[in-house]
Scaffold this motif. Structure first.
Motif, mmCIF file in Angstrom:
data_model
loop_
_atom_site.group_PDB
_atom_site.id
_atom_site.type_symbol
_atom_site.label_atom_id
_atom_site.label_comp_id
_atom_site.label_asym_id
_atom_site.label_seq_id
_atom_site.Cartn_x
_atom_site.Cartn_y
_atom_site.Cartn_z
ATOM 1 N N THR A 46 0.832 -1.194 0.000
ATOM 2 C CA THR A 46 0.000 0.000 0.000
ATOM 3 C C THR A 46 0.869 1.247 0.000
ATOM 4 O O THR A 46 1.763 1.391 0.841
ATOM 5 N N LEU A 47 0.616 2.129 -0.947
ATOM 6 C CA LEU A 47 1.285 3.426 -0.998
ATOM 7 C C LEU A 47 0.335 4.466 -0.422
ATOM 8 O O LEU A 47 -0.785 4.637 -0.917
ATOM 9 N N ASN A 80 -2.136 -1.297 -3.559
ATOM 10 C CA ASN A 80 -3.159 -0.291 -3.274
ATOM 11 C C ASN A 80 -2.503 1.083 -3.239
ATOM 12 O O ASN A 80 -1.385 1.228 -2.740
ATOM 13 N N VAL A 81 -3.197 2.068 -3.762
ATOM 14 C CA VAL A 81 -2.744 3.459 -3.654
ATOM 15 C C VAL A 81 -3.835 4.240 -2.939
ATOM 16 O O VAL A 81 -4.987 4.267 -3.385
ATOM 17 N N VAL A 82 -3.482 4.854 -1.817
ATOM 18 C CA VAL A 82 -4.462 5.576 -0.995
ATOM 19 C C VAL A 82 -4.009 7.028 -0.842
ATOM 20 O O VAL A 82 -2.919 7.309 -0.359
ATOM 21 N N PHE A 83 -4.871 7.933 -1.266
ATOM 22 C CA PHE A 83 -4.616 9.374 -1.190
ATOM 23 C C PHE A 83 -5.552 9.961 -0.138
ATOM 24 O O PHE A 83 -6.780 9.873 -0.258
ATOM 25 N N VAL A 84 -4.977 10.554 0.911
ATOM 26 C CA VAL A 84 -5.772 11.154 1.989
ATOM 27 C C VAL A 84 -5.686 12.672 1.861
ATOM 28 O O VAL A 84 -4.585 13.234 1.858
ATOM 29 N N THR A 85 -6.834 13.336 1.748
ATOM 30 C CA THR A 85 -6.803 14.779 1.582
ATOM 31 C C THR A 85 -6.364 15.493 2.854
ATOM 32 O O THR A 85 -6.728 15.100 3.964
ATOM 33 N N THR A 86 -5.586 16.542 2.670
ATOM 34 C CA THR A 86 -5.204 17.410 3.781
ATOM 35 C C THR A 86 -6.053 18.679 3.793
ATOM 36 O O THR A 86 -5.834 19.580 4.598
ATOM 37 N N ASP A 87 -7.023 18.734 2.883
ATOM 38 C CA ASP A 87 -7.908 19.888 2.738
ATOM 39 C C ASP A 87 -9.354 19.392 2.668
ATOM 40 O O ASP A 87 -10.042 19.550 1.655
ATOM 41 N N PRO A 88 -9.832 18.765 3.758
ATOM 42 C CA PRO A 88 -11.130 18.092 3.691
ATOM 43 C C PRO A 88 -12.327 19.007 3.461
ATOM 44 O O PRO A 88 -13.353 18.546 2.957
ATOM 45 N N GLU A 89 -12.217 20.270 3.798
ATOM 46 C CA GLU A 89 -13.361 21.161 3.588
ATOM 47 C C GLU A 89 -13.625 21.396 2.104
ATOM 48 O O GLU A 89 -14.778 21.517 1.672
ATOM 49 N N ARG A 90 -12.581 21.476 1.313
ATOM 50 C CA ARG A 90 -12.776 21.701 -0.129
ATOM 51 C C ARG A 90 -12.814 20.405 -0.921
ATOM 52 O O ARG A 90 -13.493 20.307 -1.946
ATOM 53 N N ASP A 91 -12.078 19.388 -0.490
ATOM 54 C CA ASP A 91 -12.016 18.125 -1.232
ATOM 55 C C ASP A 91 -13.207 17.243 -0.872
ATOM 56 O O ASP A 91 -13.108 16.334 -0.043
ATOM 57 N N THR A 92 -14.339 17.522 -1.495
ATOM 58 C CA THR A 92 -15.506 16.671 -1.297
ATOM 59 C C THR A 92 -15.268 15.322 -1.962
ATOM 60 O O THR A 92 -14.356 15.169 -2.792
ATOM 61 N N SER A 109 4.357 -2.821 3.358
ATOM 62 C CA SER A 109 4.419 -4.165 2.795
ATOM 63 C C SER A 109 3.152 -4.924 3.176
ATOM 64 O O SER A 109 2.351 -4.441 3.975
ATOM 65 N N PRO A 110 2.925 -6.116 2.628
ATOM 66 C CA PRO A 110 1.686 -6.848 2.918
ATOM 67 C C PRO A 110 1.450 -7.172 4.387
ATOM 68 O O PRO A 110 0.333 -7.507 4.768
ATOM 69 N N ASP A 111 2.472 -7.064 5.226
ATOM 70 C CA ASP A 111 2.306 -7.361 6.654
ATOM 71 C C ASP A 111 1.885 -6.139 7.470
ATOM 72 O O ASP A 111 1.962 -6.138 8.702
ATOM 73 N N ASN A 112 1.437 -5.070 6.771
ATOM 74 C CA ASN A 112 0.938 -3.857 7.436
ATOM 75 C C ASN A 112 2.027 -3.034 8.112
ATOM 76 O O ASN A 112 1.735 -2.274 9.045
ATOM 77 N N ARG A 113 3.245 -3.138 7.625
ATOM 78 C CA ARG A 113 4.325 -2.336 8.195
ATOM 79 C C ARG A 113 5.001 -1.524 7.089
ATOM 80 O O ARG A 113 5.237 -2.018 5.986
ATOM 81 N N ALA A 114 5.289 -0.265 7.393
ATOM 82 C CA ALA A 114 5.961 0.603 6.431
ATOM 83 C C ALA A 114 7.437 0.238 6.369
ATOM 84 O O ALA A 114 8.127 0.253 7.391
ATOM 85 N N ARG A 115 7.887 -0.089 5.190
ATOM 86 C CA ARG A 115 9.286 -0.501 5.003
ATOM 87 C C ARG A 115 10.131 0.556 4.301
ATOM 88 O O ARG A 115 11.330 0.646 4.527
ATOM 89 N N VAL A 116 9.497 1.332 3.436
ATOM 90 C CA VAL A 116 10.223 2.279 2.588
ATOM 91 C C VAL A 116 9.435 3.576 2.508
ATOM 92 O O VAL A 116 8.203 3.571 2.528
ATOM 93 N N VAL A 117 10.155 4.695 2.438
ATOM 94 C CA VAL A 117 9.541 6.009 2.274
ATOM 95 C C VAL A 117 10.175 6.684 1.067
ATOM 96 O O VAL A 117 11.390 6.593 0.847
ATOM 97 N N ALA A 130 8.535 1.801 -9.906
ATOM 98 C CA ALA A 130 8.388 0.547 -10.648
ATOM 99 C C ALA A 130 9.481 -0.448 -10.279
ATOM 100 O O ALA A 130 9.258 -1.668 -10.285
ATOM 101 N N HIS A 131 10.653 0.037 -9.947
ATOM 102 C CA HIS A 131 11.746 -0.831 -9.521
ATOM 103 C C HIS A 131 11.467 -1.442 -8.152
ATOM 104 O O HIS A 131 11.711 -2.634 -7.910
ATOM 105 N N ASP A 132 10.934 -0.628 -7.230
ATOM 106 C CA ASP A 132 10.796 -1.067 -5.842
ATOM 107 C C ASP A 132 9.538 -1.876 -5.552
ATOM 108 O O ASP A 132 9.538 -2.738 -4.660
ATOM 109 N N LEU A 133 8.461 -1.606 -6.259
ATOM 110 C CA LEU A 133 7.196 -2.274 -5.926
ATOM 111 C C LEU A 133 7.287 -3.793 -5.990
ATOM 112 O O LEU A 133 6.812 -4.479 -5.076
#
Length: 232
Positions: free
Chosen positions: A84-85, A120-132, A190-198, A220-223
């Motif tokens: 998940t990114l 999975n790619v998940v984008f979380v808005t930092t501007d929730p009032e405008r990003d409906t 990674s699939p085990d729910n832990r962040a490995r790379v930033v 594309a190299h790292d995924l």
């Protein structure tokens, strides 16, 4: 040379909080009024990843938000078992947010079909009032309709971002424009729910003419390495 530059740039920021964004933070990389941030560190031998491999993997945050269709979304449960990114940004961002999403989308087209199905790619808005929900959905569809968009209260979003070392601040109005200050890192779980790379995304060019920050080729190299950690 390109890989060496990326790795050198990544290690240059190791041990510090990634703080770049669509607007600036306090100069020290610490989001104002947000307490002590999580620090992301990397050291040791060269990594097989082009992103910054973490010395201590981070746990996936317990994040309950709302998706673009208005349905409750349990981030940890819904993304379990896949790479998940996670990225925090906003649709009115003038530069790094669309560039980062475009790079991720382009990287996914370079993967084998079976690998693409495990990201999975998940984008979380930092501007929730405008990003409906509808606006967020339309914006993400321009990159990849499979991308998940999430919104909720700013306080919930800020706390989740802080837990994975991403500084964000409440949107402010300056000179008639709304600006959302946020970190530019993409956190890869990674699939085990832990962040490995930033990955530290940025806009612009290096002095030698190469792209600054992470690129589609780097993703594309790292995924596949994240999807198949035991592969030789």
């Amino acid at each position: 040379m390109r890989k060496a530059l990326v790795r050198t740039a990544a290690l240059a920021v190791a041990g510090l909080l990634f703080a770049a964004g669509c607007s600036s933070s306090d100069g020290n990389g610490t989001p104002s009024g947000n307490g002590a941030p999580v620090k992301i560190t990397s050291s040791g031998p060269p990594s097989k990843f082009r992103g910054t491999e973490l010395d201590r993997p981070m746990e996936k945050p317990d994040l309950a938000l709302t998706d673009t269709s208005g349905q409750a979304y349990d981030f940890k449960a819904r993304t379990a078992g896949k790479v998940t990114l996670l990225y925090f940004g906003y649709t009115h961002c003038p530069d790094v947010c669309p560039t980062t999403m475009a790079d991720v989308a382009r990287a996914l087209t370079k993967l084998k079909a079976e690998d693409r199905a495990n990201v999975n790619v998940v984008f979380v808005t930092t501007d929730p009032e405008r990003d409906t929900g509808p606006e967020l959905r339309q914006w993400l569809d321009a990159f990849d309709p499979s991308f998940t968009g999430l919104t909720g209260s700013f306080e919930t979003i800020q706390a989740a971002a802080k837990s994975v070392g991403v500084p964000i601040e409440p949107p402010v109005v300056k000179d008639g424009k709304v600006t959302s200050t946020h970190g530019t890192q993409v956190v890869a779980f990674s699939p085990d729910n832990r962040a490995r790379v930033v990955y530290l995304a940025s806009v612009g060019m290096n002095p030698d003419g190469s792209a600054a920050g992470i690129t589609a080729d780097d993703f594309a190299h790292d995924l596949p390495l994240l999807i198949h950690p035991d592969a030789s």
